[in-house]
Design an enzyme around this catalytic site. Structure first.
Site, PDB file in Angstrom:
ATOM      1  CG  ASN A  89      -2.317   0.553   0.855  1.00 34.65           C
ATOM      2  OD1 ASN A  89      -2.434   1.487   0.072  1.00 34.65           O
ATOM      3  ND2 ASN A  89      -3.363  -0.016   1.451  1.00 34.65           N
ATOM      4  CG  HIS A 119      23.646   3.574  11.625  1.00 30.56           C
ATOM      5  ND1 HIS A 119      24.554   4.041  10.702  1.00 30.56           N
ATOM      6  CD2 HIS A 119      22.421   3.898  11.143  1.00 30.56           C
ATOM      7  CE1 HIS A 119      23.910   4.629   9.715  1.00 30.56           C
ATOM      8  NE2 HIS A 119      22.611   4.549   9.952  1.00 30.56           N
ATOM      9  CB  ALA A 144      -1.666   1.495   8.523  1.00 31.36           C
ATOM     10  CB  ALA A 162      -2.336  -0.405  12.727  1.00 40.13           C
ATOM     11  NE  ARG A 182       2.196  -7.672  25.744  1.00 46.14           N
ATOM     12  CZ  ARG A 182       1.060  -8.315  25.948  1.00 46.14           C
ATOM     13  NH1 ARG A 182       0.932  -9.580  25.534  1.00 46.14           N
ATOM     14  NH2 ARG A 182       0.036  -7.737  26.534  1.00 46.14           N
TER      15      ARG A 182
END
Length: 203
Positions: A89, A119, A144, A162, A182
């Site tokens: 999406n 990093h 989302a 989401a 979780r």
């Protein structure tokens, strides 16, 4: 450095240190990915054109069944592998130098971030990037604004709620949510039902 060598070294987990050939190739591929993503995002494209652009971005044939709603960005492009009937999406960002593999029938929601690089934690080596793959199984649904971090595998049939931040592997046919994510529940018989909203006590 050839792209094939770069990908092999990334897939082996080799850190890319500033000033090395590995880092230089990473920058070269990133610039090419920016160009192709601009082509994808700055004009109307048909579904067929999106498949063609994504094939150029990834350097391999993308299935005709792939569907994408722009805008979309990738930091490299060449280390993305897409299965059949994958849907991505709008607003997704793939940091794929460390490898992103997405299985058949996976659904990737709005503004999802898949990040396959870390990093170095040592401040003196902070510019060094360490690749680890993100693997999304078959029939996975990522909601989302979720973020999946480097080294995570999401098992077949799983659901990521989401807004979740996934920092460790997700078992097949489970729902995870929260920050960090979780397990919320199992999915009966491996079949996904509409998950209830994630409540504060679930996080």
């Amino acid at each position: 450095m050839e792209t094939r060598e770069f990908l092999a070294r990334m897939d082996a987990g080799e850190p890319a240190r500033a000033g090395t050939g590995l880092a230089a190739k990473m920058n070269e591929l990133a610039d090419e990915a920016i160009r192709l993503c601009m082509e994808l995002n700055t004009r109307y494209t048909t579904p067929e054109e999106r498949v063609e652009i994504m094939s150029r971005l990834t350097g391999r044939p993308v299935p005709d069944s792939f569907r994408l709603f722009p805008p979309f960005t990738a930091d490299c492009g060449r280390n993305i592998v897409l299965g059949e009937r994958v849907f991505v999406n709008s607003g997704c960002r793939f940091q794929d130098q460390g490898g992103i593999r997405i299985g058949d029938d996976a659904l990737i929601g709005h503004n999802v971030v898949l990040a396959s690089l870390n990093h170095d934690l040592d401040p003196q080596r902070r510019a060094t990037t360490v690749p680890q793959p993100v693997v999304i199984g078959e029939r996975v649904w990522i909601g989302a604004n979720a973020t999946v971090l480097a080294g995570v595998t999401i098992g077949d049939g799983a659901v990521v709620a989401a807004g979740a931040v996934v920092t460790r592997d997700v078992e097949p046919n489970t729902v995870v949510g929260g920050v960090p994510a979780r397990k919320i529940r199992d999915l009966r018989d491996g079949r996904e039902r509409e998950p209830r909203p994630v409540r504060p006590e679930d996080a």
